[in-house]
Design an enzyme around this catalytic site. Structure first.
Site: not given
Length: 267
Positions: A53, A158, A184
């Site tokens: 990210h 996730e 997530d």
């Protein structure tokens, strides 16, 4: 390669297994090794760099992980989803652990193990001179065995599909920890943000039970503070504390500073 150990000689995993809280700092925005030095001075036990990210380049990642290890901090890297090719490069650069996101099957986990470890335990490509060994020339077999022994692999689950396969994933040799990403995971269950919902707690219980069955640590991220952390650690989750991440720190301090100045000027 020297394992990152505490003053009494225990590895990071051994400390977690003993129930000792270990505090980590996430890095998404910082680009300077000074931030790693600050973390060490403040008493953090680990850093983890989020390449999934962020736009942090690999050379910066290597400088940060090498600095962390020099200072006695665990240095983990979360690689971008599906980018297995970067694993060897971050390990060569100094990472002591890998976080592999979006693992959903045992085959995904086996692939992660393969990229993290040299033959015969995996298929990682050999590089004779690397940062973790101080660029010293070593017998190849000795170096490979030491590297395989030292790397810590966390596979991140996730999705509900991943939890369905958790028993098979946890059974894979070379996986050191099962990670759950509750943000997530809650999004996947269409209850995004409700990380204390009973459905999420049930999945956490399931992961902890399976982890205990296979002797794997279970690390849970995306918690809603210390009370939530204590609840899950009491259930058997590893006492790995996501104490802070740099983006939150920067935004919180900026908000506080401007609020203080506005209040002072208004008065």
């Amino acid at each position: 390669m020297l394992d990152v150990t505490s003053p009494d000689g225990r590895t990071f995993a051994e400390r977690l297994r003993a129930g000792e809280p270990c505090y980590s700092l996430g890095i998404r925005t910082a680009r300077s090794v000074d931030f790693v030095r600050m973390a060490a001075s403040s008493g953090y036990d680990a850093i983890w760099i989020d390449l999934e990210h962020s736009t942090i380049p690999l050379d910066t990642t290597a400088q940060m992980t090498a600095t962390a290890r020099d200072l006695g901090l665990e240095a983990w890297v979360r690689v971008p989803e599906g980018d297995f090719g970067v694993i060897g490069r971050v390990l060569d650069g100094g990472a002591s652990g890998l976080i592999i996101p979006q693992v959903e099957t045992a085959e995904d986990a086996r692939k992660a193990v393969s990229y993290c470890r040299y033959p015969p335990e995996g298929s990682r490509s050999h590089n004779a001179l690397t940062s973790p060994f101080g660029f010293r020339r070593m017998d190849g077999k000795v170096r490979a065995a030491a590297a395989n022994r030292s790397v810590f692999l966390q596979v991140l689950l996730e999705s509900a599909h991943a939890i369905d396969n958790i028993d098979a994933i946890a059974a894979v040799d070379g996986v050191d920890a099962i990670g759950l990403g509750l943000n997530d995971l809650s999004a996947n269950l269409n209850i995004f943000g409700d990380v204390r919902a009973e459905a999420i707690t049930t999945l956490c219980r399931r992961a902890i039970e399976v982890g205990a069955k296979h002797g794997k640590l279970v690390i849970i991220g995306g918690l809603q503070g210390p009370d939530h952390y204590r609840e899950l650690v009491d259930l058997g989750a590893a006492p790995y504390v996501f104490a802070a991440i740099d983006t939150d720190i920067f935004v919180d301090v900026l908000d506080q500073r401007i609020a203080r100045w506005r209040a002072a000027i208004s008065a």
